[in-house]
Design a protein around this motif. Structure first.
Motif, PDB file in Angstrom:
ATOM      1  N   ARG A  13      47.133  42.048  39.473  1.00 45.24           N
ATOM      2  CA  ARG A  13      46.521  43.367  39.269  1.00 45.24           C
ATOM      3  C   ARG A  13      45.379  43.462  40.265  1.00 45.24           C
ATOM      4  NH1 ARG A  13      48.620  46.964  35.236  1.00 45.24           N
ATOM      5  NH2 ARG A  13      47.353  48.419  36.428  1.00 45.24           N
ATOM      6  N   ASP A 129      44.534  51.378  40.998  1.00 44.17           N
ATOM      7  CA  ASP A 129      45.057  50.402  40.040  1.00 44.17           C
ATOM      8  C   ASP A 129      44.159  50.324  38.810  1.00 44.17           C
ATOM      9  OD1 ASP A 129      46.950  48.211  39.311  1.00 44.17           O
ATOM     10  OD2 ASP A 129      45.109  47.036  39.375  1.00 44.17           O
ATOM     11  N   LEU A 133      45.228  50.866  35.005  1.00 40.82           N
ATOM     12  CA  LEU A 133      44.960  49.764  34.069  1.00 40.82           C
ATOM     13  C   LEU A 133      44.156  50.237  32.864  1.00 40.82           C
ATOM     14  CD1 LEU A 133      45.071  46.507  33.912  1.00 40.82           C
ATOM     15  CD2 LEU A 133      42.696  46.661  34.611  1.00 40.82           C
ATOM     16  N   LEU A 141      44.726  43.294  28.128  1.00 39.99           N
ATOM     17  CA  LEU A 141      43.640  42.643  28.866  1.00 39.99           C
ATOM     18  C   LEU A 141      43.190  41.416  28.079  1.00 39.99           C
ATOM     19  CD1 LEU A 141      41.208  45.446  30.121  1.00 39.99           C
ATOM     20  CD2 LEU A 141      42.687  43.976  31.493  1.00 39.99           C
ATOM     21  N   TYR A 154      45.294  40.500  33.248  1.00 43.11           N
ATOM     22  CA  TYR A 154      46.249  41.363  32.557  1.00 43.11           C
ATOM     23  C   TYR A 154      47.446  40.506  32.155  1.00 43.11           C
ATOM     24  CZ  TYR A 154      49.371  45.215  31.523  1.00 43.11           C
ATOM     25  OH  TYR A 154      50.224  46.092  30.885  1.00 43.11           O
ATOM     26  N   SER A 156      50.943  40.125  31.473  1.00 41.14           N
ATOM     27  CA  SER A 156      52.222  40.831  31.617  1.00 41.14           C
ATOM     28  C   SER A 156      53.380  39.989  31.074  1.00 41.14           C
ATOM     29  CB  SER A 156      52.462  41.164  33.095  1.00 41.14           C
ATOM     30  OG  SER A 156      52.387  39.986  33.863  1.00 41.14           O
TER      31      SER A 156
END
Ligand SMILES: [Zn+2]
Length: 190
Positions: A13, A129, A133, A141, A154, A156
């Motif tokens: 990110r 971004d 976000l 987060l 982040y 994912s």
């Protein structure tokens, strides 16, 4: 393992990657963007090659955006709204011209910074971004659990159970520490 503890680190990110240029924020803040040339290296690695010399105001802009992103992420982690001043800073950077892309070869594209506005352009894509976000507020987060690390990342991963900014960096270190501790505890019995 990372070649150097203070090398730039990237976690997928862009906006959070910029916040990662201030390491060990909560215990011993370590600035990786000490000079304009450091910012040039970061942009080259994170966004696209920088060709023009950077200045002190460029660096100040990047730090301003970085701190706004960090403040926004901190609010989001606490389940709070991002405060207005922080939103305005991020939005202001995001409104500037972003890098352009061009096709290369038969299956690929590359990003280019706009001549004469390279830093502005790189920071615009970082800010975009951050907008995505923080707008998503999807509860993904996290703060790294690595010793002293405290980087915000982040998650994912599919199950959403990631604990470290990077497995190589903090994950391994935690596992190694636990392993050593376990060995140390076991020794007297063996
Ligand atoms: Zn970490």
């Amino acid at each position: 393992m990372a070649a150097n503890e203070l090398d730039f680190q990237f976690g997928g990110r862009l906006s959070l990657d910029l916040t990662w240029t201030l390491r060990y924020r909560s215990v011993a803040p370590t600035e990786l963007l000490a000079a304009p040339s450091d910012l040039g290296r970061w942009i080259t690695e994170a966004v696209a090659p920088v060709r023009e010399p950077l200045t002190a105001p460029d660096l100040a802009s990047a730090v301003e955006l970085r701190e706004a992103i960090y403040a926004g992420a901190t609010s989001s982690l606490a389940g709070e709204d991002v405060v207005r001043g922080v939103r305005e800073t991020i939005n202001d950077f995001a409104a500037r011209p972003a890098p352009f892309r061009s096709l290369v070869g038969h299956a690929g594209a590359t990003s280019h910074l706009r001549p004469g506005a390279e830093v502005e352009c790189a920071l615009a894509v970082v800010a975009l971004d951050a907008v995505e976000l923080l707008a998503s507020a999807d509860g993904r987060l996290r703060v790294c659990e690595g010793p002293g690390c405290s980087l915000v990342f982040y998650d994912s991963s599919r199950p959403g159970t990631r604990r470290w900014c990077s497995t190589e960096r903090c994950g391994n270190r935690v596992n190694t520490t636990t392993y050593r501790r376990r060995l140390a505890v076991k020794k007297p019995n063996t």
